[in-house]
Design an enzyme around this catalytic site. Structure first.
Site, PDB file in Angstrom:
ATOM      1  N   ARG A   1      41.823  43.528  40.909  1.00  0.00           N
ATOM      2  CA  ARG A   1      42.590  42.299  40.721  1.00  0.00           C
ATOM      3  C   ARG A   1      42.030  41.396  39.639  1.00  0.00           C
ATOM      4  O   ARG A   1      42.764  40.943  38.765  1.00  0.00           O
ATOM      5  CB  ARG A   1      42.606  41.505  42.031  1.00  0.00           C
ATOM      6  CG  ARG A   1      43.432  42.188  43.069  1.00  0.00           C
ATOM      7  CD  ARG A   1      43.127  41.588  44.408  1.00  0.00           C
ATOM      8  NE  ARG A   1      43.934  42.260  45.406  1.00  0.00           N
ATOM      9  CZ  ARG A   1      44.858  41.634  46.129  1.00  0.00           C
ATOM     10  NH1 ARG A   1      45.054  40.353  46.000  1.00  0.00           N
ATOM     11  NH2 ARG A   1      45.554  42.309  47.003  1.00  0.00           N
ATOM     12  N   THR A   2      40.749  41.132  39.719  1.00  0.00           N
ATOM     13  CA  THR A   2      40.166  40.186  38.762  1.00  0.00           C
ATOM     14  C   THR A   2      40.283  40.725  37.345  1.00  0.00           C
ATOM     15  O   THR A   2      40.635  40.019  36.411  1.00  0.00           O
ATOM     16  CB  THR A   2      38.702  39.904  39.126  1.00  0.00           C
ATOM     17  OG1 THR A   2      38.653  39.472  40.482  1.00  0.00           O
ATOM     18  CG2 THR A   2      38.103  38.831  38.250  1.00  0.00           C
TER      19      THR A   2
ATOM     20  N   LYS B   1      22.963  55.709  32.323  1.00  0.00           N
ATOM     21  CA  LYS B   1      21.963  56.545  31.643  1.00  0.00           C
ATOM     22  C   LYS B   1      20.620  55.854  31.483  1.00  0.00           C
ATOM     23  O   LYS B   1      19.771  56.305  30.717  1.00  0.00           O
ATOM     24  CB  LYS B   1      22.488  56.954  30.256  1.00  0.00           C
ATOM     25  CG  LYS B   1      23.711  57.851  30.315  1.00  0.00           C
ATOM     26  CD  LYS B   1      24.226  58.127  28.905  1.00  0.00           C
ATOM     27  CE  LYS B   1      25.712  58.409  28.877  1.00  0.00           C
ATOM     28  NZ  LYS B   1      26.329  57.874  27.661  1.00  0.00           N
TER      29      LYS B   1
ATOM     30  N   ARG C   1      31.430  41.180  35.067  1.00  0.00           N
ATOM     31  CA  ARG C   1      31.170  41.215  36.505  1.00  0.00           C
ATOM     32  C   ARG C   1      29.965  42.100  36.742  1.00  0.00           C
ATOM     33  O   ARG C   1      29.837  43.167  36.141  1.00  0.00           O
ATOM     34  CB  ARG C   1      32.369  41.748  37.274  1.00  0.00           C
ATOM     35  CG  ARG C   1      31.991  42.042  38.727  1.00  0.00           C
ATOM     36  CD  ARG C   1      33.155  42.246  39.610  1.00  0.00           C
ATOM     37  NE  ARG C   1      33.865  40.994  39.834  1.00  0.00           N
ATOM     38  CZ  ARG C   1      34.827  40.871  40.745  1.00  0.00           C
ATOM     39  NH1 ARG C   1      35.187  41.896  41.488  1.00  0.00           N
ATOM     40  NH2 ARG C   1      35.440  39.724  40.910  1.00  0.00           N
TER      41      ARG C   1
ATOM     42  N   HIS D   1      31.660  32.852  41.275  1.00  0.00           N
ATOM     43  CA  HIS D   1      32.877  33.460  40.754  1.00  0.00           C
ATOM     44  C   HIS D   1      33.731  32.282  40.287  1.00  0.00           C
ATOM     45  O   HIS D   1      34.703  31.901  40.945  1.00  0.00           O
ATOM     46  CB  HIS D   1      33.570  34.252  41.877  1.00  0.00           C
ATOM     47  CG  HIS D   1      34.694  35.128  41.411  1.00  0.00           C
ATOM     48  ND1 HIS D   1      35.150  35.134  40.110  1.00  0.00           N
ATOM     49  CD2 HIS D   1      35.459  36.021  42.091  1.00  0.00           C
ATOM     50  CE1 HIS D   1      36.157  36.004  40.012  1.00  0.00           C
ATOM     51  NE2 HIS D   1      36.355  36.547  41.198  1.00  0.00           N
TER      52      HIS D   1
END
Ligand SMILES: [Zn+2]
Lengths: 438, 310
Positions: free
Chosen positions: B59-60, B87, B109, B137
């Site tokens: 969603r975000t 990696k 994020r 957030h």
């Protein structure tokens, strides 16, 4: 002239601070053949003696740090015995006790002898190896205490990690009785500290970081004090950071339990707020606590509940600090800031006497570890530190002797530091070239 | 106010009341674009926005992407599975590599608190924190503010009640800061095992009794609940959680007539909220989603204002 044995050095007009005799007076001190030959007023040395007028600077017994991580063998990119002991000498230390969490850990006499050999070759500072309590520091089977003591180990600790099982800690304390050996406890209940990366409190809530409650330290300190009481063995609590731990140790001492304790300069200088902005140079284990804890630590130092100041010098290469806070390595370097912080916080802000500092940073660590030191008496080995209490300086990354620079005090200004360090009559640090001949 | 003081949007804790109002006003004026038949305007043409997601999010990420497209910016999405992080490259290496491609904004994020703050110290692009660990957030809190303001015409003086895992919710953290900064009275409620120490210092007060916590509320916001945290169940069962802290139709007899229900989504239906509540006329959950796009358009516009004027 670093490293060279001078046949005779006469320190004139010094403030001589000798905790072993409760002495703090102005006078002269003569060093000959690696020993303290004479202490008193108006001394005349032999003709060839190098004479330095100290102009009332302090002379204290060589500082002793009973808790450092020298990283060798195994992590020489963080620090080596050579660089670590150079940092020690520059900080005024003549003896440091190094913790066993090297790679491989110091759990056998081969590694203990290797460390001693490296330290002797470097010649900067005497190194006192602390051997692991359990093989591989895994918390199960005991190491060979007898063998390790013979090789030169001064104490046993699994520092870096706690001895998880109470039954194993009990066994170690009991077995230590055979040799009157000292067990140093990194007191932490991992079930309560798991995944935590800073103190649990207002700041961890504000930063959204998982906290480590004071209780993680308190319950472990209490457990180990109970086990020391049960067994009658000698226990030393490393890096005390909480108010609760100070109180538990105070009560144990009052009951006659053979327990001693140390704290690190950052616990009496900083609080959890230093973590603000996700500052990984303020991340260590145990974590920086609150102002209330900091006050309790200072009071513990004042009333003798906490016997010693030890740095927990924990060098890390920049990569392990330049990352997400939760992933960053624990620990900060401390050898070159311990004395300046003690002078700043304890002497200037809290009114401790120089004699008390010499006790906390030299005499008490020597007696806990049962090694020579902490005295300026005639006939003792010439281990001493000259302190200029008024020298101002700013802590710069490039001026550090340690291989790493993970310090939350970088850029800060200080007043007072070691300017001359002499170990067994040898000059190991001479900031201003005081003993330069000619 | 004509531009933000901050170069980055790292958290509500870094924004002051004036900046928040400015963002909300901008979002309100941009929202109209979303209702046009051709939902695209040119202001960010030639700008590049990188969506750097180290944690899965549907969603975000979609909301940020749509916001960028509506303003004609180019977007590139990098998710953890396709990035080189796996990696063994460090976060700073990854960021520097992305920076070398000259993006204007990095939307990020990450599962660890403070990760965008770290990045902000090393790179020049503007950074928008799209959720960092259990910290913040901010765009979610801004869209929540916008939705409440849209509904009530104000934020000041309202009673906001947030229910759920307060300790581990970055939405709760940002919402508490945002609503209290804008003059609302914030109450939090949830299991004591999910209440962080010193929560009051963020500007709210904590209650353990759900009915007491919602009685005077103008807004009740339920958080998505997750039973396990770091391998430990913080409450006995979802059944018990639903019975103690879940919102079902019985809540309607307790809350005020005018009270609205919010949720940052996605909803665990039947746990923190029953389907009847989520789908009721009291819920403004879908408004939140629409406003999310508008708020993110505002953030992009404001962060790139400087360079547009040059
Ligand atoms: Zn330790």
């Amino acid at each position: 002239m670093t490293g060279k044995v001078m046949s005779a050095i006469l320190l004139k007009n010094a403030r001589i601070i000798d905790p072993s005799r409760d002495m703090d007076l102005t006078g002269d001190l003569l060093i000959q053949e690696g020993e303290i030959a004479e202490v008193g007023p108006g001394l005349e040395g032999p003709e060839h003696a190098l004479v330095v007028d100290l102009n009332n600077k302090w002379v204290v017994p060589g500082l002793i740090d009973m808790h450092v991580h020298l990283r060798e063998p195994g992590q020489e990119y963080k620090e080596t015995i050579e660089t670590g002991t150079r940092a020690a000498a520059a900080g005024g230390f003549t003896k440091v006790a190094c913790m066993p969490n090297t790679s491989p850990p110091n759990d056998n006499e081969g590694i203990t002898r290797f460390i001693l050999d490296r330290a002797r070759k470097a010649g900067n500072c005497q190194v006192l190896p602390v051997a692991a309590v359990t093989m591989g520091q895994k918390g199960q089977g005991l190491t060979e205490f007898f063998d390790l003591l013979n090789a030169g180990a001064v104490a046993f600790s699994d520092d870096g990690v706690p001895v998880r099982k109470a039954s194993v800690m009990r066994l170690a304390l009991e077995y230590a009785l055979n040799f009157d050996a000292l067990i140093i406890s990194h007191a932490e209940e991992p079930e309560l500290s798991a995944q935590g990366c800073m103190n649990e409190g207002l700041t961890s809530t504000r930063l959204g970081l998982k906290g480590i409650p004071n209780a993680a330290e308190d319950v472990a300190v209490f457990r180990d004090c109970c086990l020391a009481e049960l067994t009658g063995a000698r226990l030393h609590i490393a890096h005390v950071s909480t108010k609760g731990a100070v109180e538990i140790i105070r009560r144990a001492k009052a009951r006659g339990v053979k327990v001693t304790a140390e704290t690190a300069p950052h616990y009496f200088s900083l609080t959890e707020e230093a973590v603000e902005g996700y500052n990984t140079f303020a991340k260590m284990n145990p974590p920086l606590r609150t102002e209330e804890d900091r006050r309790a630590i200072i009071e513990g130092l004042r009333d003798g509940t906490i016997d010693a100041i030890a740095t927990d010098h924990a060098p890390h290469e920049s990569l392990s600090k330049e990352c997400e806070f939760a992933l960053a390595a624990n620990g900060i370097i401390g050898l070159e800031t311990a004395l300046p912080l003690a002078l700043k916080v304890l002497v200037r802000e809290e009114g401790f006497s120089p004699l008390e500092i010499a006790r906390l940073m030299s005499q008490n660590p020597a007696s806990i570890l049962k090694v020579e030191g902490g005295s300026l008496e005639k006939g003792k080995s010439a281990d001493l530190t000259v302190i200029d209490p008024d020298l101002t300086f700013t802590l710069e990354r490039d001026s550090l002797f340690s291989k790493s620079f993970n310090s939350p005090f970088l850029g800060q200004s200080f007043r007072g530091k070691a300017i001359l360090t002499i170990m067994e009559g040898q000059v190991t640090f001479d900031l201003n070239g005081l003993l330069k001949e000619g | 106010m004509t531009k933000l003081k901050s170069r980055h949007i790292l958290g509500i804790s870094h924004l002051d009341r004036e900046e928040i109002s400015f963002i909300l006003d901008t979002a309100e004026s941009l929202k109209e674009i979303l209702d046009r038949p051709i939902k695209k305007v040119p202001p960010l043409r030639g700008k590049t926005i990188v969506n750097l997601f180290f944690e899965p999010s549907t969603r975000t990420k979609l909301s940020f992407e749509l916001a960028a497209k509506r303003l004609s910016a180019d977007t590139v999405g990098i998710s953890a599975s396709t990035s080189s992080v796996v990696k063994g490259e460090t976060l700073i290496d990854t960021a520097r590599n992305i920076e070398a491609m000259r993006p204007d904004i990095i939307v990020m994020r990450h599962s660890m608190s403070g990760a965008p703050h770290l990045l902000a110290r090393y790179i020049d692009s503007a950074i928008i924190n799209a959720g960092d660990g259990t910290n913040e957030h901010p765009s979610q809190a801004l869209l929540d503010l916008m939705s409440v303001k849209e509904h009530f015409g104000r934020i000041e003086g309202l009673n906001i009640t947030i229910i759920g895992d307060i300790a581990h919710s970055r939405v709760a953290h940002s919402d508490i800061l945002a609503f209290s900064k804008m003059g609302a009275k914030v109450t939090v409620c949830g299991p004591a095992t999910m209440m962080p120490p010193g929560i009051e210092t963020l500007g709210c007060h904590a209650l353990y009794d759900l009915r007491q916590a919602v009685r005077d509320a103008d807004v009740v916001m339920a958080l998505r609940i997750q039973k396990e945290r770091q391998g430990m169940a913080l409450f006995p069962s979802e059944r018990e959680y639903a019975r103690v802290f879940g919102l079902d139709t019985s809540i309607f007899s307790v809350i005020k007539e005018s009270c609205v229900i919010m949720h940052p989504g996605p909803i665990n239906r039947g746990v923190e909220m029953s389907p009847e509540v989520a789908d009721s006329s009291r819920a403004i959950i879908l408004d939140q989603v629409t406003n999310g796009v508008a708020v993110r358009m505002a953030l992009f516009t404001l962060l790139l204002t400087d360079s547009r004027e040059e």
